[in-house]
Design a protein around this motif. Sequence first.
Motif, PDB file in Angstrom:
ATOM      1  N   PRO A  75      -8.728   6.865   9.605  1.00 50.56           N
ATOM      2  CA  PRO A  75      -8.274   8.259   9.650  1.00 50.56           C
ATOM      3  C   PRO A  75      -7.565   8.710   8.373  1.00 50.56           C
ATOM      4  N   TRP A  76      -6.901   7.794   7.677  1.00 49.79           N
ATOM      5  CA  TRP A  76      -6.152   8.157   6.475  1.00 49.79           C
ATOM      6  C   TRP A  76      -7.061   8.681   5.382  1.00 49.79           C
ATOM      7  N   ALA A  77      -8.319   8.283   5.361  1.00 51.73           N
ATOM      8  CA  ALA A  77      -9.253   8.767   4.345  1.00 51.73           C
ATOM      9  C   ALA A  77      -9.457  10.274   4.437  1.00 51.73           C
ATOM     10  N   GLU A  78      -9.175  10.843   5.601  1.00 50.32           N
ATOM     11  CA  GLU A  78      -9.341  12.290   5.794  1.00 50.32           C
ATOM     12  C   GLU A  78      -8.191  13.102   5.211  1.00 50.32           C
ATOM     13  N   PHE A  79      -7.009  12.498   5.049  1.00 50.10           N
ATOM     14  CA  PHE A  79      -5.848  13.309   4.662  1.00 50.10           C
ATOM     15  C   PHE A  79      -4.955  12.682   3.595  1.00 50.10           C
ATOM     16  N   ALA A  80      -5.354  11.548   3.023  1.00 50.00           N
ATOM     17  CA  ALA A  80      -4.498  10.906   2.023  1.00 50.00           C
ATOM     18  C   ALA A  80      -5.327  10.076   1.041  1.00 50.00           C
ATOM     19  N   VAL A  84       0.858  -1.180   0.000  1.00 47.31           N
ATOM     20  CA  VAL A  84       0.000   0.000   0.000  1.00 47.31           C
ATOM     21  C   VAL A  84       0.894   1.230   0.000  1.00 47.31           C
ATOM     22  N   LEU A  85       0.619   2.153  -0.913  1.00 49.74           N
ATOM     23  CA  LEU A  85       1.348   3.416  -0.991  1.00 49.74           C
ATOM     24  C   LEU A  85       0.374   4.564  -0.763  1.00 49.74           C
ATOM     25  N   PHE A  86       0.715   5.432   0.164  1.00 52.48           N
ATOM     26  CA  PHE A  86      -0.139   6.552   0.537  1.00 52.48           C
ATOM     27  C   PHE A  86       0.456   7.867   0.062  1.00 52.48           C
ATOM     28  N   ALA A 116       0.192   7.330  11.384  1.00 49.08           N
ATOM     29  CA  ALA A 116       1.410   6.545  11.200  1.00 49.08           C
ATOM     30  C   ALA A 116       1.664   5.640  12.405  1.00 49.08           C
ATOM     31  N   ARG A 117       1.403   6.128  13.604  1.00 48.58           N
ATOM     32  CA  ARG A 117       1.550   5.281  14.801  1.00 48.58           C
ATOM     33  C   ARG A 117       0.574   4.122  14.748  1.00 48.58           C
ATOM     34  N   GLY A 118      -0.642   4.379  14.287  1.00 44.22           N
ATOM     35  CA  GLY A 118      -1.630   3.314  14.157  1.00 44.22           C
ATOM     36  C   GLY A 118      -1.167   2.210  13.227  1.00 44.22           C
ATOM     37  N   PHE A 119      -0.549   2.582  12.117  1.00 48.57           N
ATOM     38  CA  PHE A 119      -0.028   1.574  11.191  1.00 48.57           C
ATOM     39  C   PHE A 119       1.190   0.864  11.773  1.00 48.57           C
ATOM     40  N   GLY A 149      -1.445  20.123   0.764  1.00 49.05           N
ATOM     41  CA  GLY A 149      -1.487  20.965   1.956  1.00 49.05           C
ATOM     42  C   GLY A 149      -1.372  20.218   3.268  1.00 49.05           C
ATOM     43  N   VAL A 150      -1.307  18.887   3.220  1.00 46.80           N
ATOM     44  CA  VAL A 150      -1.201  18.075   4.442  1.00 46.80           C
ATOM     45  C   VAL A 150       0.264  17.738   4.680  1.00 46.80           C
ATOM     46  N   SER A 151       0.705  17.902   5.923  1.00 46.89           N
ATOM     47  CA  SER A 151       2.085  17.626   6.298  1.00 46.89           C
ATOM     48  C   SER A 151       2.162  16.410   7.210  1.00 46.89           C
ATOM     49  N   ARG A 152       3.227  15.646   7.081  1.00 45.45           N
ATOM     50  CA  ARG A 152       3.408  14.476   7.947  1.00 45.45           C
ATOM     51  C   ARG A 152       3.591  14.880   9.410  1.00 45.45           C
ATOM     52  N   ASP A 153       3.885  16.130   9.677  1.00 47.74           N
ATOM     53  CA  ASP A 153       4.068  16.612  11.047  1.00 47.74           C
ATOM     54  C   ASP A 153       2.746  16.925  11.757  1.00 47.74           C
TER      55      ASP A 153
END
Length: 97
Positions: free
Chosen positions: A83-88, A6-8, A25-28, A13-17
Amino acid sequence: MIRHLVLFKLNEGVSRDEPRVAAGARGFAELGALVPEVASWECGWNVTDRPIAYDYAINSSVADTAALGRYLEHPAHRAAVAPWAEFATWVIADYEF
């Protein structure tokens, strides 16, 4: 064995920070240990900055297509992905090896 890749790609405008992204990311990072069907689990942020690159990747394996189905339906998987559906956005590939 089935390899599940899986590639996200973070949305514009979304930052990994951002806290929500860091929490995703912690969830994964924890997910592989929570689902019995998972035979191997690797995940992490991309370390290169190229225009065609995705931002985050999961590289995992399961025994067969039945195990893949159980993994995809597992409550821990559903909770980690939601949660990833909201930002990726993401793409997947599942193949036998």
